[in-house]
Design a protein around this motif. Structure first.
Motif, mmCIF file in Angstrom:
data_model
loop_
_atom_site.group_PDB
_atom_site.id
_atom_site.type_symbol
_atom_site.label_atom_id
_atom_site.label_comp_id
_atom_site.label_asym_id
_atom_site.label_seq_id
_atom_site.Cartn_x
_atom_site.Cartn_y
_atom_site.Cartn_z
ATOM 1 N N GLN A 103 0.770 -1.123 -0.217
ATOM 2 C CA GLN A 103 -0.170 -0.421 -0.269
ATOM 3 C C GLN A 103 1.022 1.346 -0.173
ATOM 4 O OE1 GLN A 103 -2.367 -0.790 -0.763
ATOM 5 N NE2 GLN A 103 -4.097 0.914 0.785
ATOM 6 N N THR A 114 3.110 12.208 -8.986
ATOM 7 C CA THR A 114 1.923 13.718 -9.533
ATOM 8 C C THR A 114 2.997 15.043 -9.431
ATOM 9 O OG1 THR A 114 0.719 12.553 -8.408
ATOM 10 C CG2 THR A 114 0.052 15.259 -8.434
ATOM 11 N N THR A 121 5.383 18.006 -16.921
ATOM 12 C CA THR A 121 4.264 19.216 -17.577
ATOM 13 C C THR A 121 4.504 20.746 -18.252
ATOM 14 O OG1 THR A 121 2.628 18.069 -16.916
ATOM 15 C CG2 THR A 121 1.794 19.735 -18.255
ATOM 16 N N LEU A 176 -3.774 7.721 -12.501
ATOM 17 C CA LEU A 176 -5.530 7.331 -12.564
ATOM 18 C C LEU A 176 -4.910 5.765 -12.026
ATOM 19 C CD1 LEU A 176 -7.372 8.915 -15.259
ATOM 20 C CD2 LEU A 176 -6.807 10.104 -13.258
ATOM 21 N N LEU A 182 -5.212 2.298 -5.650
ATOM 22 C CA LEU A 182 -5.812 2.163 -4.053
ATOM 23 C C LEU A 182 -7.189 1.699 -3.488
ATOM 24 C CD1 LEU A 182 -3.659 5.471 -3.966
ATOM 25 C CD2 LEU A 182 -2.900 3.402 -2.817
ATOM 26 N N ILE B 107 -12.898 8.623 -6.733
ATOM 27 C CA ILE B 107 -12.024 8.126 -7.634
ATOM 28 C C ILE B 107 -12.666 8.991 -9.044
ATOM 29 C CG2 ILE B 107 -11.566 6.502 -9.774
ATOM 30 C CD1 ILE B 107 -11.729 4.781 -7.377
ATOM 31 N N VAL B 110 -10.359 12.036 -8.521
ATOM 32 C CA VAL B 110 -8.703 12.077 -8.269
ATOM 33 C C VAL B 110 -9.021 11.856 -10.261
ATOM 34 C CG1 VAL B 110 -6.725 10.694 -8.273
ATOM 35 C CG2 VAL B 110 -8.271 10.525 -6.907
ATOM 36 N N ILE B 111 -9.142 12.191 -11.354
ATOM 37 C CA ILE B 111 -8.992 12.216 -12.526
ATOM 38 C C ILE B 111 -9.638 12.830 -12.728
ATOM 39 C CG2 ILE B 111 -10.174 11.004 -15.240
ATOM 40 C CD1 ILE B 111 -11.436 8.635 -13.048
ATOM 41 N N THR B 114 -6.429 15.311 -12.114
ATOM 42 C CA THR B 114 -5.246 15.757 -12.208
ATOM 43 C C THR B 114 -5.242 16.360 -14.108
ATOM 44 O OG1 THR B 114 -4.872 13.387 -11.584
ATOM 45 C CG2 THR B 114 -3.196 13.836 -13.110
ATOM 46 N N ALA B 115 -6.651 15.767 -14.845
ATOM 47 C CA ALA B 115 -6.139 15.970 -15.696
ATOM 48 C C ALA B 115 -6.480 17.647 -16.167
ATOM 49 C CB ALA B 115 -7.972 15.805 -16.391
ATOM 50 N N LEU B 117 -5.136 19.571 -13.798
ATOM 51 C CA LEU B 117 -3.265 19.311 -13.404
ATOM 52 C C LEU B 117 -2.528 20.217 -14.675
ATOM 53 C CD1 LEU B 117 -1.318 19.638 -11.278
ATOM 54 C CD2 LEU B 117 -1.055 17.993 -11.147
ATOM 55 N N GLY B 118 -3.014 19.032 -15.185
ATOM 56 C CA GLY B 118 -2.289 19.548 -16.353
ATOM 57 C C GLY B 118 -2.185 20.379 -17.297
ATOM 58 N N ILE B 172 -1.591 19.609 -6.586
ATOM 59 C CA ILE B 172 -1.165 18.257 -6.490
ATOM 60 C C ILE B 172 -0.999 17.417 -4.895
ATOM 61 C CG2 ILE B 172 0.953 18.051 -6.033
ATOM 62 C CD1 ILE B 172 1.810 19.576 -8.142
ATOM 63 N N ILE B 175 -4.663 15.776 -5.330
ATOM 64 C CA ILE B 175 -4.512 14.963 -5.416
ATOM 65 C C ILE B 175 -3.632 13.548 -4.393
ATOM 66 C CG2 ILE B 175 -3.197 13.292 -7.303
ATOM 67 C CD1 ILE B 175 -3.450 15.262 -9.764
ATOM 68 N N LEU B 176 -2.510 14.809 -3.870
ATOM 69 C CA LEU B 176 -2.214 13.495 -2.433
ATOM 70 C C LEU B 176 -3.103 12.957 -2.109
ATOM 71 C CD1 LEU B 176 1.376 14.864 -2.410
ATOM 72 C CD2 LEU B 176 0.617 13.857 -4.148
ATOM 73 N N ALA B 179 -5.708 10.358 -2.538
ATOM 74 C CA ALA B 179 -4.836 8.798 -2.747
ATOM 75 C C ALA B 179 -4.821 8.701 -1.088
ATOM 76 C CB ALA B 179 -3.340 9.095 -3.691
ATOM 77 N N VAL B 180 -4.373 9.143 -0.275
ATOM 78 C CA VAL B 180 -4.513 9.328 0.835
ATOM 79 C C VAL B 180 -5.755 8.450 1.350
ATOM 80 C CG1 VAL B 180 -4.195 10.258 3.133
ATOM 81 C CG2 VAL B 180 -2.530 10.479 2.082
ATOM 82 N N LEU B 182 -8.269 7.812 -0.663
ATOM 83 C CA LEU B 182 -8.932 6.397 -1.076
ATOM 84 C C LEU B 182 -8.095 5.305 -0.704
ATOM 85 C CD1 LEU B 182 -8.625 7.143 -4.632
ATOM 86 C CD2 LEU B 182 -10.135 6.581 -3.710
ATOM 87 N N SER B 183 -6.785 5.168 0.025
ATOM 88 C CA SER B 183 -5.880 4.446 0.758
ATOM 89 C C SER B 183 -6.923 3.958 2.536
ATOM 90 C CB SER B 183 -4.257 4.617 0.719
ATOM 91 O OG SER B 183 -3.815 5.296 1.902
#
Lengths: 186, 186
Positions: A103, A114, A121, A176, A182, B107, B110-111, B114-115, B117-118, B172, B175-176, B179-180, B182-183
């Motif tokens: 994990q 990230t 980018t 993703l 996760l 989720i 996050v998707i 991330t898009a 962020l780009g 950023i 997103i982190l 992720a945390v 989600l885990s």
């Protein structure tokens, strides 16, 4: 042959969820190799490009190199750093394939991915802005297109953007994938 | 008073993990507001900037606007899109606070994060490359710095980058956080 299940129990102990996670990990590994090739190729293509025009005055040789433009130097540095990171991350990715329940190593990858997405980018789009300017110039600011003189130089720097943008797309996909992996913890 | 636990069972049924998730969701909500203000401010600051020099010839008025440079137009568009998205995402963020166990909405965030962020990083760093060029020019490409003439225009476009880079940093972080969160599903 019917007595097999007991012996096979160990090797087939993967639950469907663990199977999904392992599949995601393998896909993760393949995508990292793809992004590594893209970013390394971009860095090398940009760093090795230069063009010397076939005419010169007594004092000036007309020569274009990537490090004439600070932004392109940043582009090479960003691609170099990200490709080095991707090479390093392959080892964590292998670890995730072997231990599909891990994990914290996944969270570490999301964090680093990230950050690298941001760096790559930034480098790619800053370089794209400069390459656009080299092609078209800007009449209002009196910046003339340099691609009329340095034709092959311009083609090369335009082409080297491609690998970098492939890297950006793959990194987005990797983040993703990690988010999905996760959330699928048992 | 000792008989309380049974009635209080409902409202205090949050496990420590759910508490962490709710805390993360509230932090997520606050950060989104911060990023929204940053990107909206950037878009407005850039879009409303213009400078007319106090002298003119018979045919030409020397006037600088953000849409003289294509990259700055992209910057405004990127910041506008991201700030609109952040406003929209506040509703999903509230949903996550209320239902701290929700998985698919996280989720989705996050998707989209991330898009975005780009997109935002691309806009901000491309604009930064152009702003650098406006300040310093490039001797090899014969691009002269325009900031010597358009002083306040340059200060304004440099300043409007700040909000955008704050937005990048916050995305950023978001997103982190996701992720945390989600885990940490139970």
């Amino acid at each position: 042959m019917k007595s097999g299940p007991i012996e096979l129990g160990e090797s087939k102990s993967l639950s469907p969820k663990a199977g999904v996670r392992r599949g995601v990990s393998i896909l993760d590994f393949i995508l990292r190799i793809l992004a590594f090739i893209g970013t390394l190729g971009s860095a090398i293509a940009m760093a090795t490009t230069n063009e010397t025009l076939p005419f010169s005055t007594q004092f000036i040789r007309f020569r274009a190199e990537y490090d004439d433009l600070l932004t392109l130097t940043f582009f090479v540095a960003a691609n170099g750093v990200v490709s080095a990171y991707l090479l390093f991350s392959l080892s964590i990715s292998i670890f995730n394939i072997v231990r599909s329940n891990a994990q914290s190593s996944r969270i570490l990858l999301v964090i680093l991915d990230t950050a690298m997405l941001g760096l790559l980018t930034a480098g790619a789009s800053a370089a794209a802005a400069i390459v656009y300017l080299a092609h078209n110039g800007n009449a209002r600011a009196n910046w003339f297109p340099i691609c009329q003189q340095f034709n092959s130089f311009c083609e090369r720097i335009s082409g080297s953007l491609i690998g970098s943008f492939i890297g950006v797309a793959v990194l987005i996909l990797l983040i993703l994938l990690s988010a999905v992996a996760l959330s699928r913890r048992k």
